[in-house]
Enzyme design. Structure first.
Site, mmCIF file in Angstrom:
data_model
loop_
_atom_site.group_PDB
_atom_site.id
_atom_site.type_symbol
_atom_site.label_atom_id
_atom_site.label_comp_id
_atom_site.label_asym_id
_atom_site.label_seq_id
_atom_site.Cartn_x
_atom_site.Cartn_y
_atom_site.Cartn_z
ATOM 1 C CD GLU A 100 -1.251 -0.327 3.659
ATOM 2 O OE1 GLU A 100 -2.235 -1.057 3.513
ATOM 3 O OE2 GLU A 100 -1.011 0.277 4.713
ATOM 4 C CG ASN A 108 -3.776 5.700 13.390
ATOM 5 O OD1 ASN A 108 -4.880 5.651 13.929
ATOM 6 N ND2 ASN A 108 -3.607 6.024 12.121
ATOM 7 C CB SER A 136 11.509 6.809 7.475
ATOM 8 O OG SER A 136 11.276 6.407 8.789
ATOM 9 C CD GLU A 146 14.697 0.128 7.893
ATOM 10 O OE1 GLU A 146 13.995 0.568 8.815
ATOM 11 O OE2 GLU A 146 15.518 0.831 7.254
ATOM 12 C CB CYS A 152 8.384 -2.029 15.033
ATOM 13 S SG CYS A 152 9.959 -1.599 14.298
ATOM 14 C CB CYS A 171 2.629 1.538 8.390
ATOM 15 S SG CYS A 171 3.684 0.233 7.900
ATOM 16 C CB CYS A 176 4.760 -1.766 13.036
ATOM 17 S SG CYS A 176 4.714 -1.861 11.253
ATOM 18 C CB CYS A 180 3.578 7.715 2.422
ATOM 19 S SG CYS A 180 4.205 6.559 3.644
ATOM 20 C CG LEU A 207 14.947 7.499 19.595
ATOM 21 C CD1 LEU A 207 16.237 6.765 19.281
ATOM 22 C CD2 LEU A 207 15.284 8.897 20.150
ATOM 23 C CG ASN A 208 9.318 4.883 17.791
ATOM 24 O OD1 ASN A 208 8.781 5.943 17.507
ATOM 25 N ND2 ASN A 208 9.620 3.986 16.885
ATOM 26 C CB CYS A 255 8.632 -5.003 7.716
ATOM 27 S SG CYS A 255 10.097 -4.213 8.411
#
Ligand code: SF4
Length: 360
Positions: free
Chosen positions: A92, A292, A194, A163, A116, A335, A119, A105, A217-218, A112
């Site tokens: 997407e 989100n 990113s 990634e 994470c 995402c 995600c 985007c 970073l998060n 991936c």
């Protein structure tokens, strides 16, 4: 044997053309047809000799990605597109409108392997890398979509599925086409890559490309970051801070630090103060993103006041900080949310990677 023409750099295309006993400048002509005019048929390339067009048709074909679902956000006009690839995988992309800033985007992988925890894409694991043709086709499609909305595509961000630095070769092939004046002709200032923090590849990228860099970073402690992002066990916060100090980025350019605020996990005043300690004086700006909420997730978004207070702490201590607008909240724009249902239907959801080792 046929080759996908849109996987080739200008140099590779020139080599093919010389092998066909044609002049190298034909490569530039072809690039303009493919990337500036968006043409996907050699027949339509009317300034090329007929016999050359025939030869091209014999050895080349165009990468095909088919839009199969398109959702328009009533809140902000962003458009999310689900593409079917030739091998029936799905990816997407999102087109976002913010005044004159129109941003594509795009995805770089099917799935991936970075795992994470916040995600959706992580849940399918890595199925495969996208080719540079598949990356570029997303941009060409979104550029056209912007034009249909009487806007010009102005920015490209590599923040979709996957990634980018885990698909380094195809990422950089696509950057070559994006930045080439005969290709998509974007300025490096308008392109952002990113990463979750694959630092060795980040050095290589920065040595060779002047594009903008965003690092996800998060967290402000390794303890929390390792829980959220397995990559932290390989490249921890100290490595990231060291890289920010040492990356060969142009003067006056700042690295964007992405920080997803998750309720009760990384959004306290203490987290904000620790982040100040890490980032103060560095050439960075922080983008705070309110998490989100995705279905079946253990995480929740914090109250907006937390985000505002977090931002205030950073700004008061001299760290430039923005709360990034979250696009398409009514169309599952975070995402991986739209294609999730396609992978669930095919039984591929959660099939692999949460325990998959990250091998670099
Ligand atoms: S946040 Fe990015 S790097 Fe992490 S799992 Fe999702 S797509 Fe991969």
């Amino acid at each position: 044997m046929t080759y996908k023409i849109d996987n080739l750099s200008i140099k590779e295309l020139q080599k093919f053309i010389i092998d066909l006993n044609e002049k190298p400048f034909r490569a530039k002509q072809l690039y303009k047809w493919i990337y500036q005019k968006g043409i996907t048929s050699f027949e339509e390339m009317t300034d090329l000799p007929l016999n050359f067009r025939d030869k091209l048709s014999d050895i080349f074909e165009f990468t095909k990605i088919t839009p199969i679902e398109q959702l328009l956000s009533k809140l902000d006009g962003s458009i999310k597109v689900l593409f079917e690839l030739e091998d029936k995988n799905y990816i997407e992309s999102v087109l976002m409108f913010d005044g004159e800033r129109v941003t594509a985007c795009v995805s770089t992988q099917v799935g991936c392997r970075m795992g994470c925890k916040f995600c959706n894409t992580a849940k399918i694991g890595l199925i495969r890398n996208l080719t540079s043709g598949e990356i570029i086709r997303q941009i060409i499609y979104l550029k056209d979509l912007a034009r249909q909305n009487n806007k010009l595509l102005s920015n490209i961000v590599f923040m979709g599925m996957g990634e980018p630095l885990d698909n380094y070769e195809n990422l950089t092939n696509s950057l070559d086409i994006i930045l080439d004046e005969d290709g998509l002709n974007f300025s490096h200032r308008k392109v952002t890559v990113s990463t979750c923090g694959i630092i060795d590849k980040l050095y290589t990228l920065s040595k060779n490309y002047k594009v903008n860099i965003a690092i996800s970073l998060n967290a402000s402690s390794n303890k929390i970051r390792s829980k959220l992002m397995p990559i932290n066990k390989k490249f921890n916060i100290e490595e990231i801070i060291k890289s920010i100090k040492n990356l060969p980025i142009p003067k006056r350019k700042r690295i964007t630090i992405e920080y997803v605020l998750i309720d009760g996990i990384n959004n306290t005043k203490r987290d904000a103060n620790l982040l100040v300690k890490l980032l103060k004086g560095l050439p960075v700006k922080v983008n705070l993103i309110v998490y989100n909420k995705i279905k079946d997730s253990q995480f929740n978004p914090p109250d907006l006041n937390y985000a505002l207070n977090f931002q205030k702490t950073l700004i008061n201590n001299g760290v430039a900080t923005f709360i990034r607008k979250s696009f398409g909240q009514d169309i599952e724009a975070a995402c991986g949310q739209l294609y999730a249902k396609y992978y669930k239907e095919r039984g591929l959801w959660k099939r692999s990677n949460l325990t998959q080792e990250i091998k670099q």
